[in-house]
Design a protein around this motif. Structure first.
Motif, PDB file in Angstrom:
ATOM      1  N   LYS A 193       0.846  -1.194   0.000  1.00  0.00           N
ATOM      2  CA  LYS A 193       0.000   0.000   0.000  1.00  0.00           C
ATOM      3  C   LYS A 193       0.885   1.249   0.000  1.00  0.00           C
ATOM      4  N   VAL A 194       0.644   2.118  -0.969  1.00  0.00           N
ATOM      5  CA  VAL A 194       1.433   3.335  -1.125  1.00  0.00           C
ATOM      6  C   VAL A 194       0.488   4.532  -1.147  1.00  0.00           C
ATOM      7  N   GLY A 195       0.799   5.545  -0.350  1.00  0.00           N
ATOM      8  CA  GLY A 195      -0.086   6.704  -0.350  1.00  0.00           C
ATOM      9  C   GLY A 195       0.345   7.803   0.583  1.00  0.00           C
ATOM     10  N   LEU A 196      -0.637   8.488   1.142  1.00  0.00           N
ATOM     11  CA  LEU A 196      -0.412   9.604   2.037  1.00  0.00           C
ATOM     12  C   LEU A 196      -0.992   9.302   3.412  1.00  0.00           C
ATOM     13  N   MET A 197      -0.275   9.727   4.441  1.00  0.00           N
ATOM     14  CA  MET A 197      -0.756   9.588   5.804  1.00  0.00           C
ATOM     15  C   MET A 197      -0.791  10.979   6.453  1.00  0.00           C
ATOM     16  N   PHE A 198      -1.914  11.301   7.063  1.00  0.00           N
ATOM     17  CA  PHE A 198      -2.085  12.591   7.725  1.00  0.00           C
ATOM     18  C   PHE A 198      -2.144  12.365   9.235  1.00  0.00           C
ATOM     19  N   TYR A 199      -1.318  13.082   9.974  1.00  0.00           N
ATOM     20  CA  TYR A 199      -1.297  12.982  11.438  1.00  0.00           C
ATOM     21  C   TYR A 199      -1.868  14.268  12.018  1.00  0.00           C
ATOM     22  N   ILE A 200      -2.826  14.117  12.918  1.00  0.00           N
ATOM     23  CA  ILE A 200      -3.494  15.255  13.523  1.00  0.00           C
ATOM     24  C   ILE A 200      -3.319  15.184  15.027  1.00  0.00           C
ATOM     25  N   LEU A 201      -2.755  16.230  15.619  1.00  0.00           N
ATOM     26  CA  LEU A 201      -2.506  16.255  17.061  1.00  0.00           C
ATOM     27  C   LEU A 201      -3.813  16.413  17.829  1.00  0.00           C
TER      28      LEU A 201
END
Length: 231
Positions: free
Chosen positions: A223-231
């Motif tokens: 799986k290849v893509g984007l990861m978004f981290y939200i505090l």
């Protein structure tokens, strides 16, 4: 369309939330801060080790979300172990027909010259637990930073299904025993602030004791893509 709405929501709302948190905590330094985070990932799903004749078509997507608990392991708190819990939905569009006859699951390759069909896919719903080694340039007062997270992810497939729409008749299966319930692999994510490149490399087979034309079906997921981290 729903994936695009989610992306736009994250991109527009995440910076506002982070900025608001920074404003609320202005002048307050927490020497024991942690980077506990919600995560949202969108991926393009690939199949590795495909048997002869099997190919993917259209866009195979994945949606992943959850929360990760951050546990710093050094005085500067820029290195940590992260342990999380989340959910994952994955779809794979390809030409591998999965069917059942007398409770026996069979696999065969669809030839578009011989069989007309508009859709053929399988999908999985997974409860996942990511474990990460985390390095970042953050501090108690810095909310935008570079990060590199490497780790391992284990998941339990609590639901699965297949869908074939074509001739001579549609075939739909739900919760087939052919799927391997346990899925695990290596993960890597790196980036700055909200935007992060993400990679998952599956280490075990997607199907259990499956074969096609006498050949072991030992496909795994990438799986290849984007990861978004939200505090």
């Amino acid at each position: 369309m729903k994936y695009l709405l989610i992306i736009f929501t994250v991109l527009f709302c995440a910076p506002i939330l982070i900025a608001q948190k920074a404003e609320d905590n202005k002048g307050v330094v927490d020497s024991l801060y942690r980077e506990d985070q919600f995560y949202l990932g969108i991926t393009y799903n690939l199949l590795s080790k495909k048997p002869s004749g099997v190919s993917q078509n259209e866009f195979s997507s994945g949606l992943h979300f959850g929360v990760i608990r951050d546990m710093p392991i050094n005085k500067e708190r820029n290195k940590a172990i992260g342990v999380g819990l989340g959910l994952s939905f994955n779809a794979y569009n390809q030409n591998l027909l999965i069917s059942e006859d007398n409770n026996v699951t069979t696999f065969s390759v669809l030839n578009s010259d011989d069989v007309e069909y508009s859709k053929n896919k399988f999908y999985t719903y997974i409860v996942e637990m990511p474990v990460q080694f985390r390095w970042r340039t953050s501090s108690a007062t810095e909310y935008s930073f570079w990060r590199i997270y490497t780790g391992f992810k284990a998941g339990y497939v609590f639901s699965n299904g297949t869908k074939f729409l074509g001739d001579p008749s549609d075939v739909k299966l739900t919760n087939s025993d052919a799927f391997n319930k346990l899925q695990y692999g290596l993960t890597f994510s790196a980036g700055y602030n909200t935007w992060n490149f993400y990679l998952y490399y599956g280490l075990n087979d997607m199907f259990e004791n499956a074969e096609i034309s006498g050949e072991a079906l030992d496909m795994s997921a990438i799986k290849v893509g984007l990861m978004f981290y939200i505090l």
